[in-house]
Design a protein around this motif. Sequence first.
Motif, PDB file in Angstrom:
ATOM      1  N   TYR A 177      -0.216  41.446 -26.600  1.00  0.00           N
ATOM      2  CA  TYR A 177       0.543  42.012 -27.715  1.00  0.00           C
ATOM      3  C   TYR A 177       0.545  43.529 -27.518  1.00  0.00           C
ATOM      4  O   TYR A 177      -0.449  44.210 -27.773  1.00  0.00           O
ATOM      5  CB  TYR A 177      -0.091  41.626 -29.036  1.00  0.00           C
ATOM      6  CG  TYR A 177       0.692  42.057 -30.251  1.00  0.00           C
ATOM      7  CD1 TYR A 177       2.013  41.654 -30.435  1.00  0.00           C
ATOM      8  CD2 TYR A 177       0.113  42.856 -31.228  1.00  0.00           C
ATOM      9  CE1 TYR A 177       2.732  42.041 -31.555  1.00  0.00           C
ATOM     10  CE2 TYR A 177       0.821  43.248 -32.351  1.00  0.00           C
ATOM     11  CZ  TYR A 177       2.137  42.839 -32.505  1.00  0.00           C
ATOM     12  OH  TYR A 177       2.856  43.224 -33.617  1.00  0.00           O
ATOM     13  N   ARG A 178       1.647  44.036 -27.017  1.00  0.00           N
ATOM     14  CA  ARG A 178       1.720  45.406 -26.535  1.00  0.00           C
ATOM     15  C   ARG A 178       1.315  46.472 -27.555  1.00  0.00           C
ATOM     16  O   ARG A 178       0.636  47.445 -27.202  1.00  0.00           O
ATOM     17  CB  ARG A 178       3.134  45.681 -26.032  1.00  0.00           C
ATOM     18  CG  ARG A 178       3.253  46.941 -25.187  1.00  0.00           C
ATOM     19  CD  ARG A 178       4.689  47.145 -24.750  1.00  0.00           C
ATOM     20  NE  ARG A 178       4.813  47.963 -23.572  1.00  0.00           N
ATOM     21  CZ  ARG A 178       5.972  48.310 -23.044  1.00  0.00           C
ATOM     22  NH1 ARG A 178       7.100  47.901 -23.610  1.00  0.00           N
ATOM     23  NH2 ARG A 178       6.012  49.056 -21.965  1.00  0.00           N
ATOM     24  N   PRO A 179       1.677  46.347 -28.837  1.00  0.00           N
ATOM     25  CA  PRO A 179       1.315  47.407 -29.780  1.00  0.00           C
ATOM     26  C   PRO A 179      -0.184  47.661 -29.902  1.00  0.00           C
ATOM     27  O   PRO A 179      -0.604  48.780 -30.203  1.00  0.00           O
ATOM     28  CB  PRO A 179       1.902  46.909 -31.108  1.00  0.00           C
ATOM     29  CG  PRO A 179       3.044  46.039 -30.715  1.00  0.00           C
ATOM     30  CD  PRO A 179       2.578  45.357 -29.461  1.00  0.00           C
ATOM     31  N   THR A 180      -1.011  46.626 -29.689  1.00  0.00           N
ATOM     32  CA  THR A 180      -2.453  46.797 -29.877  1.00  0.00           C
ATOM     33  C   THR A 180      -3.263  46.621 -28.604  1.00  0.00           C
ATOM     34  O   THR A 180      -4.427  47.023 -28.559  1.00  0.00           O
ATOM     35  CB  THR A 180      -2.979  45.778 -30.904  1.00  0.00           C
ATOM     36  OG1 THR A 180      -2.838  44.448 -30.366  1.00  0.00           O
ATOM     37  CG2 THR A 180      -2.223  45.886 -32.219  1.00  0.00           C
ATOM     38  N   GLY A 181      -2.700  46.000 -27.579  1.00  0.00           N
ATOM     39  CA  GLY A 181      -3.465  45.699 -26.372  1.00  0.00           C
ATOM     40  C   GLY A 181      -4.211  44.387 -26.440  1.00  0.00           C
ATOM     41  O   GLY A 181      -4.873  43.997 -25.472  1.00  0.00           O
ATOM     42  N   GLY A 182      -4.137  43.684 -27.570  1.00  0.00           N
ATOM     43  CA  GLY A 182      -4.816  42.398 -27.690  1.00  0.00           C
ATOM     44  C   GLY A 182      -4.175  41.342 -26.810  1.00  0.00           C
ATOM     45  O   GLY A 182      -2.955  41.325 -26.621  1.00  0.00           O
ATOM     46  N   ILE A 183      -4.989  40.434 -26.276  1.00  0.00           N
ATOM     47  CA  ILE A 183      -4.507  39.360 -25.401  1.00  0.00           C
ATOM     48  C   ILE A 183      -4.835  38.031 -26.056  1.00  0.00           C
ATOM     49  O   ILE A 183      -6.005  37.724 -26.312  1.00  0.00           O
ATOM     50  CB  ILE A 183      -5.151  39.442 -24.006  1.00  0.00           C
ATOM     51  CG1 ILE A 183      -4.851  40.800 -23.359  1.00  0.00           C
ATOM     52  CG2 ILE A 183      -4.638  38.310 -23.112  1.00  0.00           C
ATOM     53  CD1 ILE A 183      -5.561  41.023 -22.046  1.00  0.00           C
ATOM     54  N   VAL A 184      -3.809  37.226 -26.342  1.00  0.00           N
ATOM     55  CA  VAL A 184      -4.052  35.938 -26.996  1.00  0.00           C
ATOM     56  C   VAL A 184      -4.597  34.936 -25.990  1.00  0.00           C
ATOM     57  O   VAL A 184      -4.338  35.023 -24.792  1.00  0.00           O
ATOM     58  CB  VAL A 184      -2.773  35.383 -27.652  1.00  0.00           C
ATOM     59  CG1 VAL A 184      -2.316  36.275 -28.791  1.00  0.00           C
ATOM     60  CG2 VAL A 184      -1.659  35.191 -26.638  1.00  0.00           C
ATOM     61  N   ALA A 185      -5.347  33.968 -26.511  1.00  0.00           N
ATOM     62  CA  ALA A 185      -5.930  32.951 -25.635  1.00  0.00           C
ATOM     63  C   ALA A 185      -4.864  32.029 -25.062  1.00  0.00           C
ATOM     64  O   ALA A 185      -5.006  31.525 -23.952  1.00  0.00           O
ATOM     65  CB  ALA A 185      -6.974  32.141 -26.397  1.00  0.00           C
ATOM     66  N   ALA A 186      -3.800  31.793 -25.813  1.00  0.00           N
ATOM     67  CA  ALA A 186      -2.665  30.986 -25.339  1.00  0.00           C
ATOM     68  C   ALA A 186      -1.486  31.259 -26.257  1.00  0.00           C
ATOM     69  O   ALA A 186      -1.636  31.822 -27.344  1.00  0.00           O
ATOM     70  CB  ALA A 186      -2.998  29.496 -25.319  1.00  0.00           C
ATOM     71  N   ALA A 187      -0.315  30.816 -25.826  1.00  0.00           N
ATOM     72  CA  ALA A 187       0.899  31.079 -26.600  1.00  0.00           C
ATOM     73  C   ALA A 187       1.163  30.032 -27.667  1.00  0.00           C
ATOM     74  O   ALA A 187       2.081  30.188 -28.466  1.00  0.00           O
ATOM     75  CB  ALA A 187       2.102  31.148 -25.662  1.00  0.00           C
ATOM     76  N   THR A 188       0.370  28.956 -27.707  1.00  0.00           N
ATOM     77  CA  THR A 188       0.688  27.808 -28.553  1.00  0.00           C
ATOM     78  C   THR A 188      -0.473  27.425 -29.455  1.00  0.00           C
ATOM     79  O   THR A 188      -1.607  27.884 -29.293  1.00  0.00           O
ATOM     80  CB  THR A 188       1.057  26.589 -27.698  1.00  0.00           C
ATOM     81  OG1 THR A 188      -0.043  26.299 -26.816  1.00  0.00           O
ATOM     82  CG2 THR A 188       2.302  26.851 -26.872  1.00  0.00           C
ATOM     83  N   THR A 189      -0.180  26.556 -30.392  1.00  0.00           N
ATOM     84  CA  THR A 189      -1.207  25.925 -31.218  1.00  0.00           C
ATOM     85  C   THR A 189      -1.104  24.414 -31.118  1.00  0.00           C
ATOM     86  O   THR A 189      -0.012  23.859 -30.916  1.00  0.00           O
ATOM     87  CB  THR A 189      -1.073  26.326 -32.701  1.00  0.00           C
ATOM     88  OG1 THR A 189      -2.106  25.671 -33.451  1.00  0.00           O
ATOM     89  CG2 THR A 189       0.270  25.947 -33.278  1.00  0.00           C
ATOM     90  N   SER A 190      -2.240  23.756 -31.223  1.00  0.00           N
ATOM     91  CA  SER A 190      -2.328  22.305 -31.474  1.00  0.00           C
ATOM     92  C   SER A 190      -1.833  21.421 -30.350  1.00  0.00           C
ATOM     93  O   SER A 190      -1.599  20.228 -30.580  1.00  0.00           O
ATOM     94  CB  SER A 190      -1.588  21.956 -32.776  1.00  0.00           C
ATOM     95  OG  SER A 190      -2.139  22.673 -33.850  1.00  0.00           O
ATOM     96  N   LEU A 191      -1.678  21.955 -29.132  1.00  0.00           N
ATOM     97  CA  LEU A 191      -1.437  21.043 -28.010  1.00  0.00           C
ATOM     98  C   LEU A 191      -2.770  20.382 -27.681  1.00  0.00           C
ATOM     99  O   LEU A 191      -3.781  21.049 -27.486  1.00  0.00           O
ATOM    100  CB  LEU A 191      -0.868  21.799 -26.818  1.00  0.00           C
ATOM    101  CG  LEU A 191       0.512  22.407 -27.047  1.00  0.00           C
ATOM    102  CD1 LEU A 191       1.085  22.967 -25.751  1.00  0.00           C
ATOM    103  CD2 LEU A 191       1.481  21.397 -27.645  1.00  0.00           C
ATOM    104  N   PRO A 192      -2.804  19.056 -27.597  1.00  0.00           N
ATOM    105  CA  PRO A 192      -4.073  18.324 -27.653  1.00  0.00           C
ATOM    106  C   PRO A 192      -4.863  18.373 -26.351  1.00  0.00           C
ATOM    107  O   PRO A 192      -4.313  18.421 -25.259  1.00  0.00           O
ATOM    108  CB  PRO A 192      -3.627  16.893 -27.956  1.00  0.00           C
ATOM    109  CG  PRO A 192      -2.267  16.802 -27.328  1.00  0.00           C
ATOM    110  CD  PRO A 192      -1.640  18.154 -27.528  1.00  0.00           C
ATOM    111  N   GLU A 193      -6.190  18.310 -26.508  1.00  0.00           N
ATOM    112  CA  GLU A 193      -7.079  18.141 -25.369  1.00  0.00           C
ATOM    113  C   GLU A 193      -7.193  16.670 -24.983  1.00  0.00           C
ATOM    114  O   GLU A 193      -7.699  16.348 -23.904  1.00  0.00           O
ATOM    115  CB  GLU A 193      -8.458  18.722 -25.703  1.00  0.00           C
ATOM    116  CG  GLU A 193      -8.407  20.223 -25.964  1.00  0.00           C
ATOM    117  CD  GLU A 193      -9.730  20.785 -26.461  1.00  0.00           C
ATOM    118  OE1 GLU A 193     -10.765  20.091 -26.319  1.00  0.00           O
ATOM    119  OE2 GLU A 193      -9.726  21.908 -26.984  1.00  0.00           O
ATOM    120  N   GLN A 194      -6.739  15.805 -25.868  1.00  0.00           N
ATOM    121  CA  GLN A 194      -6.668  14.371 -25.593  1.00  0.00           C
ATOM    122  C   GLN A 194      -5.458  13.831 -26.346  1.00  0.00           C
ATOM    123  O   GLN A 194      -5.346  14.038 -27.563  1.00  0.00           O
ATOM    124  CB  GLN A 194      -7.940  13.656 -26.057  1.00  0.00           C
ATOM    125  CG  GLN A 194      -7.987  12.167 -25.763  1.00  0.00           C
ATOM    126  CD  GLN A 194      -8.182  11.874 -24.284  1.00  0.00           C
ATOM    127  OE1 GLN A 194      -8.709  12.698 -23.556  1.00  0.00           O
ATOM    128  NE2 GLN A 194      -7.761  10.695 -23.853  1.00  0.00           N
TER     129      GLN A 194
END
Length: 596
Positions: free
Chosen positions: A232-249
């Motif tokens: 996220y360019r304004p703050t320099g923060g890096i997200v863990a991934a671009a999505t939510t709730s894609l399952p591990e199973q």
Amino acid sequence: MCQRIEDYALIGDLHTAALVGRDGSIDWLCLPRFDSPACFAALLDGDEAGRWLLAPVEGGSCTRRAYRRDTLILETEWVTATGSVRVTDCMPVRRQTADVVRVVEGVTGSVRMQTELRLRFDYGHIVPWVRRVPGCLTAVAGPDAVWLRTPVPLRGHDMRTTGQFDIHAGDTVPFVLTYGLSYEHAPRPLDARQAIFDTDRYWTDWIDSCDYSGEHTDAVRRSLITLEALTYRPTGGIVAAATTSLPEQIGGSRNWDYRYCWLRDAAFTLQALLGCGFVAEAKAWRNWLVRAVAGDPADLQMVYRLDGARRVPEFALPWLSGYNGSAPVRVGNAAAEQFQLDVWGEVLDCLHLARENGLRGDPAWDIEVALLDFLEGHWHEPDNGLWEIRGQPRPFVHSKVMAWAGVDRGVRAVERFGLPGPVDRWRALREQIRTEILQEGFDARRGTFTQFYGSRGVDAALLLIPRTGFLPWDDPRVVGTVSTIERELGRDGFILRYRPELEQVDGIAEPEATFVACSFWLADALYGAGRVHDARELFERVLSVRNDVGLFAEEYDPDARRQLGNVPQAFSHVALVNTARHLSGYPVGTHRPDPR
């Protein structure tokens, strides 16, 4: 039916991102920023949620797709019975608005194309008001507005916008989707070809800073581009991934929201960025970290929003059935409220790494002293651990090792840089933690460190012990732990995080797939122990399960031969970069172990 997770490629503008499927659809698009609710959500539900299809009428998946050189511009090609066509997708690096640019180019013959735009905001919950205005189509829902500009005639029916057109060899047809605020003036039209040119130039110029020259250069550069795309360019923060709730199973409940910044990722990410020449990006990430952790160290969170805000309450979206029926769909992450002892060590390690590499500005020593004071009073407490278990807190061995590492970095800061601090007390604390770990966390009978004190199981996080400097790579206790992990957590040549069914530490007995980063960590450990051939073989095996455009999700199921979890996963790509550096002769850790 949902596309497979590996069927998606990423485009982004350093504020947000979209996922483009092999069938020519954009099924996930967060418009204002990564963690905003104003988004499409077809990945999470299917027919009722948002989607933007642009593909031949004949249908089917693409014949070939690839990123244009070292950029985030995606080119998808189809060959049909009447001709061939190319679709170029990108999100120009944002200035005032978020734009998705899609350009259709006729390559040979003539191809009948179709477009279908199904706009849904708030994760598929809100159908916007769509109307035609001069020069474009506009959709409004509360504060959110979208403008679609294209020369293709469009018509609305059944809560969607559709159109068909013929594309001939040499012709181009642009589509530009722009997000803005509904109560402000409509943004000026964007020239699609110029936007692609500018996007190409941005990414080409950016990757020129990469000074990595070791093995698997292409894979490393693609991973670095992916990490920048998750920034996220304004703050320099890096997200863990671009999505939510894609399952591990598939069909399971391990469906988490990863569109936030994890402090735990800090040291690994900083090492990857600095190790490949991206000093400005490393400094921005370090500065984000310093701002996020400023304040009372007792209030340190594990997870923060992109701007460093602390509130990330977790709740479910009951109107969505989830990816392939994997429910619940979650927004927010309750792990932010957990006590994860290792994070204090990760933060201290990261800040020391930055100091060792000469990053200036935002001095953080007062913060580090406060974190060390907290560690001194709380290192003995059980915690939720690296894997953020949702069961009973335990004395996880990796967490204790990271507590040791945090204190060790404080000692080294005083010894090497002359910073003020009670170094004798810290040395004694460091030795106290070390002694307890070796007594309580190592099973001499089995010859291995354990997942937590007294545990019957092991944890892939134990592979990180030599990386911290706690013990050398070739120490017999490390070598024994590596062998045990290979034997007990290995699955068709890949590595599980741990075995949740063994002691049910997280209260969820569901099986899960192998964890991509853990397999890279094992390659590091094998290489460090002198098993060079095994390390390289494992590294190649993990690389082979990237998707066709070089992206990793969080996990890989070797039985179903498919990726699982949120995508693209920063932790996976950071691990790829750091392991490639290690196997190419670069130092993997930031410190050498004490000569004991």
